[in-house]
Design a protein around this motif. Structure first.
Motif, PDB file in Angstrom:
ATOM      1  N   VAL A  25       0.828  -1.205   0.000  1.00  0.00           N
ATOM      2  CA  VAL A  25       0.000   0.000   0.000  1.00  0.00           C
ATOM      3  C   VAL A  25       0.860   1.251   0.000  1.00  0.00           C
ATOM      4  O   VAL A  25       0.747   2.103  -0.882  1.00  0.00           O
ATOM      5  CB  VAL A  25      -0.967   0.001   1.208  1.00  0.00           C
ATOM      6  CG1 VAL A  25      -1.801   1.268   1.243  1.00  0.00           C
ATOM      7  CG2 VAL A  25      -1.861  -1.227   1.191  1.00  0.00           C
ATOM      8  N   VAL A  26       1.734   1.384   0.992  1.00  0.00           N
ATOM      9  CA  VAL A  26       2.535   2.598   1.126  1.00  0.00           C
ATOM     10  C   VAL A  26       3.695   2.327   2.077  1.00  0.00           C
ATOM     11  O   VAL A  26       3.645   1.398   2.883  1.00  0.00           O
ATOM     12  CB  VAL A  26       1.658   3.777   1.646  1.00  0.00           C
ATOM     13  CG1 VAL A  26       1.260   3.575   3.095  1.00  0.00           C
ATOM     14  CG2 VAL A  26       2.326   5.119   1.453  1.00  0.00           C
ATOM     15  N   ALA A  27       4.743   3.138   1.977  1.00  0.00           N
ATOM     16  CA  ALA A  27       5.879   3.068   2.897  1.00  0.00           C
ATOM     17  C   ALA A  27       6.011   4.410   3.598  1.00  0.00           C
ATOM     18  O   ALA A  27       5.800   5.460   2.983  1.00  0.00           O
ATOM     19  CB  ALA A  27       7.157   2.737   2.151  1.00  0.00           C
ATOM     20  N   ILE A  28       6.345   4.362   4.882  1.00  0.00           N
ATOM     21  CA  ILE A  28       6.596   5.578   5.647  1.00  0.00           C
ATOM     22  C   ILE A  28       7.932   5.423   6.378  1.00  0.00           C
ATOM     23  O   ILE A  28       8.431   4.308   6.537  1.00  0.00           O
ATOM     24  CB  ILE A  28       5.473   5.880   6.673  1.00  0.00           C
ATOM     25  CG1 ILE A  28       5.373   4.765   7.720  1.00  0.00           C
ATOM     26  CG2 ILE A  28       4.149   6.126   5.977  1.00  0.00           C
ATOM     27  CD1 ILE A  28       4.493   5.109   8.917  1.00  0.00           C
ATOM     28  N   HIS A  66      -2.645   3.643  17.205  1.00  0.00           N
ATOM     29  CA  HIS A  66      -1.287   4.158  17.379  1.00  0.00           C
ATOM     30  C   HIS A  66      -1.144   5.516  16.703  1.00  0.00           C
ATOM     31  O   HIS A  66      -1.777   5.788  15.679  1.00  0.00           O
ATOM     32  CB  HIS A  66      -0.287   3.167  16.782  1.00  0.00           C
ATOM     33  CG  HIS A  66       1.103   3.380  17.262  1.00  0.00           C
ATOM     34  ND1 HIS A  66       1.911   4.387  16.792  1.00  0.00           N
ATOM     35  CD2 HIS A  66       1.832   2.716  18.191  1.00  0.00           C
ATOM     36  CE1 HIS A  66       3.070   4.340  17.401  1.00  0.00           C
ATOM     37  NE2 HIS A  66       3.062   3.322  18.257  1.00  0.00           N
ATOM     38  N   THR A  67      -0.295   6.348  17.269  1.00  0.00           N
ATOM     39  CA  THR A  67      -0.057   7.678  16.691  1.00  0.00           C
ATOM     40  C   THR A  67       0.560   7.600  15.301  1.00  0.00           C
ATOM     41  O   THR A  67       0.498   8.566  14.540  1.00  0.00           O
ATOM     42  CB  THR A  67       0.866   8.515  17.602  1.00  0.00           C
ATOM     43  OG1 THR A  67       2.086   7.794  17.806  1.00  0.00           O
ATOM     44  CG2 THR A  67       0.201   8.791  18.943  1.00  0.00           C
ATOM     45  N   ARG A  68       1.130   6.464  14.949  1.00  0.00           N
ATOM     46  CA  ARG A  68       1.712   6.274  13.612  1.00  0.00           C
ATOM     47  C   ARG A  68       0.653   6.396  12.515  1.00  0.00           C
ATOM     48  O   ARG A  68       0.964   6.689  11.365  1.00  0.00           O
ATOM     49  CB  ARG A  68       2.388   4.898  13.575  1.00  0.00           C
ATOM     50  CG  ARG A  68       3.294   4.668  12.455  1.00  0.00           C
ATOM     51  CD  ARG A  68       4.132   3.387  12.597  1.00  0.00           C
ATOM     52  NE  ARG A  68       3.430   2.226  13.098  1.00  0.00           N
ATOM     53  CZ  ARG A  68       3.548   1.744  14.349  1.00  0.00           C
ATOM     54  NH1 ARG A  68       4.352   2.340  15.211  1.00  0.00           N
ATOM     55  NH2 ARG A  68       2.881   0.672  14.722  1.00  0.00           N
ATOM     56  N   MET A  69      -0.605   6.205  12.878  1.00  0.00           N
ATOM     57  CA  MET A  69      -1.698   6.298  11.894  1.00  0.00           C
ATOM     58  C   MET A  69      -1.692   7.628  11.157  1.00  0.00           C
ATOM     59  O   MET A  69      -2.041   7.688   9.983  1.00  0.00           O
ATOM     60  CB  MET A  69      -3.054   6.092  12.575  1.00  0.00           C
ATOM     61  CG  MET A  69      -3.391   4.651  12.862  1.00  0.00           C
ATOM     62  SD  MET A  69      -3.571   3.651  11.389  1.00  0.00           S
ATOM     63  CE  MET A  69      -5.022   4.364  10.663  1.00  0.00           C
ATOM     64  N   LYS A  70      -1.285   8.703  11.826  1.00  0.00           N
ATOM     65  CA  LYS A  70      -1.309  10.017  11.173  1.00  0.00           C
ATOM     66  C   LYS A  70      -0.414  10.052   9.938  1.00  0.00           C
ATOM     67  O   LYS A  70      -0.699  10.739   8.974  1.00  0.00           O
ATOM     68  CB  LYS A  70      -0.943  11.130  12.152  1.00  0.00           C
ATOM     69  CG  LYS A  70       0.472  11.096  12.637  1.00  0.00           C
ATOM     70  CD  LYS A  70       0.759  12.180  13.652  1.00  0.00           C
ATOM     71  CE  LYS A  70       2.156  12.004  14.218  1.00  0.00           C
ATOM     72  NZ  LYS A  70       2.395  12.837  15.351  1.00  0.00           N
ATOM     73  N   ILE A  76      -2.937   8.086   2.436  1.00  0.00           N
ATOM     74  CA  ILE A  76      -3.969   7.203   1.897  1.00  0.00           C
ATOM     75  C   ILE A  76      -5.213   7.284   2.772  1.00  0.00           C
ATOM     76  O   ILE A  76      -5.177   7.789   3.890  1.00  0.00           O
ATOM     77  CB  ILE A  76      -3.503   5.731   1.819  1.00  0.00           C
ATOM     78  CG1 ILE A  76      -3.091   5.210   3.199  1.00  0.00           C
ATOM     79  CG2 ILE A  76      -2.401   5.559   0.812  1.00  0.00           C
ATOM     80  CD1 ILE A  76      -2.796   3.737   3.234  1.00  0.00           C
ATOM     81  N   ASN A  77      -6.302   6.749   2.269  1.00  0.00           N
ATOM     82  CA  ASN A  77      -7.559   6.727   3.009  1.00  0.00           C
ATOM     83  C   ASN A  77      -7.769   5.324   3.570  1.00  0.00           C
ATOM     84  O   ASN A  77      -8.071   4.393   2.831  1.00  0.00           O
ATOM     85  CB  ASN A  77      -8.714   7.125   2.088  1.00  0.00           C
ATOM     86  CG  ASN A  77     -10.025   7.172   2.819  1.00  0.00           C
ATOM     87  OD1 ASN A  77     -10.064   7.167   4.049  1.00  0.00           O
ATOM     88  ND2 ASN A  77     -11.106   7.227   2.071  1.00  0.00           N
ATOM     89  N   ILE A  78      -7.579   5.190   4.890  1.00  0.00           N
ATOM     90  CA  ILE A  78      -7.826   3.927   5.581  1.00  0.00           C
ATOM     91  C   ILE A  78      -9.083   4.088   6.400  1.00  0.00           C
ATOM     92  O   ILE A  78      -9.181   5.002   7.208  1.00  0.00           O
ATOM     93  CB  ILE A  78      -6.664   3.546   6.515  1.00  0.00           C
ATOM     94  CG1 ILE A  78      -5.379   3.346   5.712  1.00  0.00           C
ATOM     95  CG2 ILE A  78      -6.999   2.282   7.316  1.00  0.00           C
ATOM     96  CD1 ILE A  78      -4.169   3.061   6.578  1.00  0.00           C
ATOM     97  N   SER A  79     -10.026   3.215   6.196  1.00  0.00           N
ATOM     98  CA  SER A  79     -11.252   3.257   7.015  1.00  0.00           C
ATOM     99  C   SER A  79     -10.902   2.855   8.425  1.00  0.00           C
ATOM    100  O   SER A  79     -10.329   1.794   8.648  1.00  0.00           O
ATOM    101  CB  SER A  79     -12.299   2.301   6.447  1.00  0.00           C
ATOM    102  OG  SER A  79     -12.602   2.636   5.130  1.00  0.00           O
ATOM    103  N   ILE A  80     -11.263   3.701   9.370  1.00  0.00           N
ATOM    104  CA  ILE A  80     -10.928   3.433  10.765  1.00  0.00           C
ATOM    105  C   ILE A  80     -12.073   2.773  11.475  1.00  0.00           C
ATOM    106  O   ILE A  80     -13.158   2.918  11.390  1.00  0.00           O
ATOM    107  CB  ILE A  80     -10.497   4.720  11.493  1.00  0.00           C
ATOM    108  CG1 ILE A  80      -9.232   5.249  10.853  1.00  0.00           C
ATOM    109  CG2 ILE A  80     -10.285   4.465  12.965  1.00  0.00           C
ATOM    110  CD1 ILE A  80      -8.698   6.518  11.430  1.00  0.00           C
TER     111      ILE A  80
END
Length: 80
Positions: A25-28, A66-70, A76-80
């Motif tokens: 999906v993505v890398a951070i 987790h604060t990493r979600m920001k 990307i759009n992750i449904s929470i």
């Protein structure tokens, strides 16, 4: 495969499962890690890669509290 079954796999089997059945999906960047996020079925899985040691330290399901979600939500759009 259930979440519990995946958690109990050895690291090399988790890597294999994500490579075969997961979707990148993505890398951070997160502290000393490059964290790759994968979609495995309906679950998100994080792979913590330590680039200084050139190894994967941890693979686990995304903790949506987790604060990493920001960092993910900025990209990307992750449904929470």
């Amino acid at each position: 495969m259930s979440r519990e079954d995946f958690k109990n796999l050895p690291l090399h089997k988790k890597i294999q499962k994500l490579y075969i059945d997961g979707t990148f999906v993505v890398a951070i960047r997160y502290y000393s890690y490059k964290v790759n996020l994968y979609l495995l079925g309906t679950d998100y899985v994080e792979v913590f890669y330590n680039h200084k040691l050139d190894k994967i330290d941890k693979i686990d399901f995304l903790n949506r509290e987790h604060t990493r979600m920001k960092f993910y939500l900025d990209q990307i759009n992750i449904s929470i």
